[in-house]
Motif scaffolding. Structure first.
Motif, PDB file in Angstrom:
ATOM      1  N   UNK A   1       0.815  -1.213   0.000  1.00 56.08           N
ATOM      2  CA  UNK A   1       0.000   0.000   0.000  1.00 56.08           C
ATOM      3  C   UNK A   1       0.847   1.261   0.000  1.00 56.08           C
ATOM      4  N   UNK A   2       1.923   1.269   0.779  1.00 56.49           N
ATOM      5  CA  UNK A   2       2.818   2.428   0.781  1.00 56.49           C
ATOM      6  C   UNK A   2       3.467   2.629  -0.581  1.00 56.49           C
ATOM      7  N   UNK A   3       3.835   1.538  -1.207  1.00 57.84           N
ATOM      8  CA  UNK A   3       4.517   1.641  -2.497  1.00 57.84           C
ATOM      9  C   UNK A   3       3.587   2.141  -3.604  1.00 57.84           C
ATOM     10  N   UNK A   4       2.328   1.748  -3.554  1.00 57.10           N
ATOM     11  CA  UNK A   4       1.437   2.030  -4.679  1.00 57.10           C
ATOM     12  C   UNK A   4       0.322   3.033  -4.406  1.00 57.10           C
ATOM     13  N   UNK A   5       0.002   3.294  -3.147  1.00 55.06           N
ATOM     14  CA  UNK A   5      -1.158   4.136  -2.865  1.00 55.06           C
ATOM     15  C   UNK A   5      -0.905   5.258  -1.868  1.00 55.06           C
ATOM     16  N   UNK A   6       0.319   5.501  -1.486  1.00 55.70           N
ATOM     17  CA  UNK A   6       0.609   6.553  -0.514  1.00 55.70           C
ATOM     18  C   UNK A   6       1.341   7.708  -1.203  1.00 55.70           C
ATOM     19  N   UNK A   7       0.634   8.357  -2.143  1.00 49.40           N
ATOM     20  CA  UNK A   7       1.251   9.453  -2.898  1.00 49.40           C
ATOM     21  C   UNK A   7       1.770  10.554  -1.977  1.00 49.40           C
ATOM     22  N   UNK A   8       1.089  10.771  -0.860  1.00 52.56           N
ATOM     23  CA  UNK A   8       1.473  11.821   0.086  1.00 52.56           C
ATOM     24  C   UNK A   8       2.593  11.371   1.027  1.00 52.56           C
ATOM     25  N   UNK A   9       2.966  10.108   0.954  1.00 48.61           N
ATOM     26  CA  UNK A   9       3.990   9.557   1.834  1.00 48.61           C
ATOM     27  C   UNK A   9       3.370   8.538   2.780  1.00 48.61           C
ATOM     28  N   UNK A  10       4.210   7.724   3.364  1.00 48.88           N
ATOM     29  CA  UNK A  10       3.742   6.648   4.241  1.00 48.88           C
ATOM     30  C   UNK A  10       3.224   7.196   5.561  1.00 48.88           C
ATOM     31  N   UNK A  11       2.019   6.792   5.932  1.00 47.87           N
ATOM     32  CA  UNK A  11       1.488   7.161   7.242  1.00 47.87           C
ATOM     33  C   UNK A  11       1.781   6.070   8.269  1.00 47.87           C
ATOM     34  N   UNK A  12       2.131   4.877   7.795  1.00 46.16           N
ATOM     35  CA  UNK A  12       2.483   3.734   8.630  1.00 46.16           C
ATOM     36  C   UNK A  12       3.652   3.037   7.954  1.00 46.16           C
ATOM     37  N   UNK A  13       4.622   2.602   8.732  1.00 40.03           N
ATOM     38  CA  UNK A  13       5.772   1.877   8.181  1.00 40.03           C
ATOM     39  C   UNK A  13       6.014   0.615   8.993  1.00 40.03           C
ATOM     40  N   UNK A  14       6.607  -0.377   8.371  1.00 40.80           N
ATOM     41  CA  UNK A  14       7.089  -1.559   9.075  1.00 40.80           C
ATOM     42  C   UNK A  14       8.572  -1.312   9.327  1.00 40.80           C
ATOM     43  N   UNK A  15       8.952  -1.373  10.619  1.00 41.61           N
ATOM     44  CA  UNK A  15      10.342  -1.092  10.985  1.00 41.61           C
ATOM     45  C   UNK A  15      10.873  -2.179  11.912  1.00 41.61           C
ATOM     46  N   UNK A  16      12.194  -2.262  11.958  1.00 38.25           N
ATOM     47  CA  UNK A  16      12.866  -3.163  12.887  1.00 38.25           C
ATOM     48  C   UNK A  16      12.694  -2.610  14.298  1.00 38.25           C
ATOM     49  N   UNK A  17      12.253  -3.431  15.219  1.00 38.75           N
ATOM     50  CA  UNK A  17      11.954  -2.995  16.588  1.00 38.75           C
ATOM     51  C   UNK A  17      13.144  -2.305  17.263  1.00 38.75           C
ATOM     52  N   UNK A  18      14.328  -2.895  17.192  1.00 39.93           N
ATOM     53  CA  UNK A  18      15.487  -2.365  17.928  1.00 39.93           C
ATOM     54  C   UNK A  18      16.057  -1.092  17.318  1.00 39.93           C
ATOM     55  N   UNK A  19      16.086  -1.008  15.992  1.00 43.34           N
ATOM     56  CA  UNK A  19      16.769   0.124  15.351  1.00 43.34           C
ATOM     57  C   UNK A  19      15.823   1.166  14.768  1.00 43.34           C
ATOM     58  N   UNK A  20      14.575   0.771  14.518  1.00 40.40           N
ATOM     59  CA  UNK A  20      13.640   1.681  13.866  1.00 40.40           C
ATOM     60  C   UNK A  20      13.859   1.805  12.365  1.00 40.40           C
ATOM     61  N   UNK A  21      14.770   0.998  11.823  1.00 44.46           N
ATOM     62  CA  UNK A  21      15.027   1.039  10.369  1.00 44.46           C
ATOM     63  C   UNK A  21      13.870   0.392   9.621  1.00 44.46           C
ATOM     64  N   UNK A  22      13.430   1.033   8.518  1.00 42.75           N
ATOM     65  CA  UNK A  22      12.358   0.433   7.712  1.00 42.75           C
ATOM     66  C   UNK A  22      12.794  -0.912   7.135  1.00 42.75           C
ATOM     67  N   UNK A  23      11.847  -1.853   7.067  1.00 43.51           N
ATOM     68  CA  UNK A  23      12.096  -3.163   6.485  1.00 43.51           C
ATOM     69  C   UNK A  23      11.045  -3.442   5.423  1.00 43.51           C
ATOM     70  N   UNK A  24      11.351  -4.377   4.543  1.00 46.56           N
ATOM     71  CA  UNK A  24      10.450  -4.784   3.472  1.00 46.56           C
ATOM     72  C   UNK A  24      10.194  -6.277   3.580  1.00 46.56           C
ATOM     73  N   UNK A  25       8.982  -6.736   3.255  1.00 41.21           N
ATOM     74  CA  UNK A  25       8.740  -8.184   3.225  1.00 41.21           C
ATOM     75  C   UNK A  25       9.609  -8.822   2.146  1.00 41.21           C
TER      76      UNK A  25
END
Length: 158
Positions: free
Chosen positions: A100-124
């Motif tokens: 959804x972020x990749x295809x439907x969040x033209x304004x930018x991501x309102x929710x991200x999946x991140x690594x718990x310890x570092x806060x770095x974004x992750x991808x499936x």
């Protein structure tokens, strides 16, 4: 009533959608995996009609995604806790967030999946049982050991 095709009866996508493919069910699972447990919490979060919420919660319990546990005897009240099967649905939701972020969040991501310890974004990603990452373009769907002849034919390479 028309019977579904045998192909959709054995298709894991069709089987999964039959149990959780409805809009409210997916959002209830999102909230349950985020820690909501009680009927009033789901109702407040989703703004869903009580009769619809009751039907969807019952369906998710029947599908084995949620477990209904009493937390009050007078009056009788229940909480809904994700089962192991429900916890496994977390990957589906995280994939939907990324897609959804990749295809439907033209304004930018309102929710991200991140690594718990570092806060770095992750991808499936897809990985072998040993943990080696396999690019999606190197993956395919093939007939499994329990596939019918029809499914084998449908999935046979051209």
């Amino acid at each position: 009533m028309q019977r579904k095709s045998l192909i959709s009866d054995e298709c894991p996508i069709a089987r999964s959608l039959e149990r959780v493919g409805e809009w409210w069910s997916i959002l209830i699972m999102r909230d349950a995996l985020h820690g909501l447990r009680r009927f009033d919490e789901f109702s407040r979060s989703l703004g869903i009609a009580p009769n619809m919420l009751t039907r969807r919660l019952n369906g998710l319990v029947e599908a084995g995604m949620l477990e209904r546990r009493p937390y009050s005897e007078r009056p009788p009240r229940y909480e809904y806790v994700p089962t192991a099967k429900g916890e496994d649905f977390r990957m589906v939701l995280m994939s939907l967030v990324a897609w959804g972020n990749r295809h439907y969040a033209e304004e930018g991501a309102s929710v991200e999946v991140v690594e718990r310890e570092t806060g770095r974004p992750v991808q499936p990603m897809m990985a072998t049982a040993e943990g080696a990452v396999v690019p999606l373009d190197q993956c395919l769907v093939q007939a499994g050991p329990a596939a019918s002849a029809g499914m084998r034919k449908r999935l046979a390479p051209d």
